[in-house]
Scaffold this motif. Structure first.
Motif, short mmCIF file in Angstrom:
data_model
loop_
_atom_site.label_atom_id
_atom_site.label_comp_id
_atom_site.label_asym_id
_atom_site.label_seq_id
_atom_site.Cartn_x
_atom_site.Cartn_y
_atom_site.Cartn_z
N ILE A 120 6.32 0.91 -8.29
CA ILE A 120 4.89 1.11 -8.08
C ILE A 120 4.62 2.51 -7.53
CG2 ILE A 120 2.88 0.35 -6.76
CD1 ILE A 120 4.04 -2.53 -7.09
N VAL A 121 5.42 2.94 -6.55
CA VAL A 121 5.24 4.26 -5.97
C VAL A 121 5.47 5.34 -7.02
CG1 VAL A 121 6.18 5.92 -4.30
CG2 VAL A 121 5.71 3.57 -3.59
N SER A 122 6.56 5.24 -7.78
CA SER A 122 6.85 6.28 -8.78
C SER A 122 5.77 6.30 -9.87
CB SER A 122 8.25 6.10 -9.39
OG SER A 122 8.31 4.94 -10.16
N THR A 123 5.30 5.14 -10.31
CA THR A 123 4.24 5.08 -11.32
C THR A 123 2.94 5.66 -10.77
OG1 THR A 123 5.24 3.12 -12.33
CG2 THR A 123 2.94 3.55 -12.87
N SER A 124 2.62 5.32 -9.53
CA SER A 124 1.39 5.83 -8.91
C SER A 124 1.43 7.34 -8.78
CB SER A 124 1.18 5.20 -7.53
OG SER A 124 1.05 3.81 -7.66
N LYS A 125 2.56 7.88 -8.34
CA LYS A 125 2.69 9.34 -8.21
C LYS A 125 2.57 10.00 -9.58
CE LYS A 125 5.17 9.62 -3.89
NZ LYS A 125 6.37 9.96 -3.16
N LYS A 126 3.18 9.39 -10.59
CA LYS A 126 3.12 9.94 -11.94
C LYS A 126 1.68 9.95 -12.45
CE LYS A 126 4.28 8.27 -16.29
NZ LYS A 126 4.91 7.25 -17.04
N LEU A 127 0.96 8.84 -12.25
CA LEU A 127 -0.43 8.75 -12.71
C LEU A 127 -1.32 9.75 -11.97
CD1 LEU A 127 -0.77 4.88 -13.04
CD2 LEU A 127 -0.64 6.54 -14.91
N ALA A 128 -1.14 9.89 -10.66
CA ALA A 128 -1.93 10.86 -9.89
C ALA A 128 -1.63 12.27 -10.39
CB ALA A 128 -1.63 10.74 -8.40
N SER B 130 0.84 -1.20 0.00
CA SER B 130 0.00 0.00 0.00
C SER B 130 0.87 1.25 0.00
CB SER B 130 -0.94 0.00 1.20
OG SER B 130 -0.21 0.01 2.39
N LEU B 131 0.28 2.34 -0.48
CA LEU B 131 1.00 3.60 -0.53
C LEU B 131 0.02 4.75 -0.38
CD1 LEU B 131 1.11 5.00 -3.87
CD2 LEU B 131 1.45 2.57 -3.98
N VAL B 132 0.55 5.93 0.01
CA VAL B 132 -0.27 7.13 0.17
C VAL B 132 0.36 8.25 -0.65
CG1 VAL B 132 -1.08 8.88 1.81
CG2 VAL B 132 -1.04 6.47 2.48
N ILE B 133 -0.48 8.99 -1.37
CA ILE B 133 -0.02 10.11 -2.19
C ILE B 133 -0.88 11.32 -1.82
CG2 ILE B 133 0.22 10.98 -4.55
CD1 ILE B 133 0.11 7.99 -5.43
N GLU B 134 -0.21 12.46 -1.56
CA GLU B 134 -0.94 13.69 -1.24
C GLU B 134 -0.51 14.78 -2.21
OE1 GLU B 134 -1.52 14.67 3.04
OE2 GLU B 134 -0.01 13.11 3.31
N GLY B 135 -1.41 15.70 -2.49
CA GLY B 135 -1.05 16.80 -3.37
C GLY B 135 -2.09 17.88 -3.36
N TYR C 92 -5.82 16.64 -2.27
CA TYR C 92 -6.18 15.23 -2.27
C TYR C 92 -5.20 14.43 -1.43
CZ TYR C 92 -2.53 14.89 -5.86
OH TYR C 92 -1.34 14.96 -6.55
N LYS C 93 -5.74 13.37 -0.86
CA LYS C 93 -4.93 12.39 -0.14
C LYS C 93 -5.44 11.04 -0.62
CE LYS C 93 -3.36 10.86 4.36
NZ LYS C 93 -3.32 11.15 5.80
N ALA C 94 -4.59 10.37 -1.38
CA ALA C 94 -4.98 9.11 -1.99
C ALA C 94 -4.19 7.96 -1.41
CB ALA C 94 -4.75 9.19 -3.51
N SER C 95 -4.83 6.80 -1.38
CA SER C 95 -4.13 5.60 -0.95
C SER C 95 -4.46 4.49 -1.93
CB SER C 95 -4.56 5.20 0.46
OG SER C 95 -5.94 4.92 0.48
N ALA C 96 -3.53 3.56 -2.07
CA ALA C 96 -3.74 2.45 -3.01
C ALA C 96 -3.10 1.19 -2.47
CB ALA C 96 -3.16 2.80 -4.37
N ASP C 97 -3.69 0.07 -2.83
CA ASP C 97 -3.15 -1.25 -2.54
C ASP C 97 -3.10 -2.01 -3.86
OD1 ASP C 97 -2.81 -1.62 0.35
OD2 ASP C 97 -4.94 -1.17 0.43
N VAL C 98 -2.01 -2.71 -4.08
CA VAL C 98 -1.91 -3.54 -5.27
C VAL C 98 -1.48 -4.95 -4.86
CG1 VAL C 98 -1.41 -1.66 -6.87
CG2 VAL C 98 0.47 -2.85 -5.77
N GLY C 99 -1.89 -5.92 -5.66
CA GLY C 99 -1.51 -7.30 -5.38
C GLY C 99 -1.36 -8.07 -6.67
N GLY C 100 -0.82 -9.25 -6.58
CA GLY C 100 -0.62 -10.08 -7.75
C GLY C 100 0.73 -9.77 -8.39
N LYS C 101 0.83 -10.04 -9.71
CA LYS C 101 2.10 -9.81 -10.42
C LYS C 101 2.59 -8.38 -10.29
CE LYS C 101 2.62 -13.19 -14.05
NZ LYS C 101 2.67 -13.46 -15.46
N ILE C 102 1.66 -7.43 -10.29
CA ILE C 102 2.06 -6.02 -10.20
C ILE C 102 2.83 -5.77 -8.90
CG2 ILE C 102 1.19 -3.66 -9.99
CD1 ILE C 102 -1.11 -4.50 -11.78
#
Length: 155
Positions: A128-136, A2-7, A110-120
């Motif tokens: 995952i963190v850098s991709t998530s921040k880029k997408l947000a 899991s990760l948290v992104i704020e902006g 915004y304050k976002a959180s995400a969980d990923v599972g499986g192959k990802i």
């Protein structure tokens, strides 16, 4: 994992226009990176299909999006879960808050959180963190450009 992104984004549009755009499936679809389909199924629910490339894995995620804690025109919580077949799953949410800045501008936090599972999840947390921040970042900057442009066109 899991990760948290704020902006925060300053949007050159009145709060009512930003709120309306946050609740407009077409505006959201145009702002979400890789979104192929987003349609409203109820006042507080949508279904979506998003294609994402994370490192070497490209997957199509199909899922549901729900809005809760709705407090027009200042805040809501958006949450969703998507399944990407053998690539795995992603689920998360964001608390979105709007604050008027004068008559013609709005601060979106915004304050976002995400969980990923499986192959990802096996790709490693840094990717995952850098991709998530880029997408947000892409979502909120595209959303900002579209809402600001729409608002400028109204004047």
């Amino acid at each position: 994992m899991s990760l948290v992104i704020e902006g925060e984004e300053r949007i050159a549009a009145p709060i009512a226009a930003v709120w309306a755009s946050l609740n407009d499936p077409e505006m959201l679809k145009a702002s979400i990176p890789g979104c192929e389909m987003l349609e409203k199924t109820a006042d507080d629910r949508m279904k979506a299909t998003v294609v994402l490339k994370i490192g070497p894995i490209k997957a199509s995620f199909a899922g549901e999006v729900a809005l809760s804690n709705i407090n027009p025109p200042t805040s809501y919580t958006i949450s969703g879960e998507g399944k990407g077949g053998i690539a795995g799953f992603a689920k998360g949410g964001a608390d979105v808050m709007l604050e008027e800045e004068g008559a013609d501008a709005t601060i979106l936090r915004y304050k976002a959180s995400a969980d990923v599972g499986g192959k990802i999840a096996q790709l490693g947390s840094r990717l995952i963190v850098s991709t998530s921040k880029k997408l947000a970042g892409q979502f909120f900057s595209t959303f900002n450009e579209r809402v600001s442009g729409l608002s400028a066109g109204d004047r």
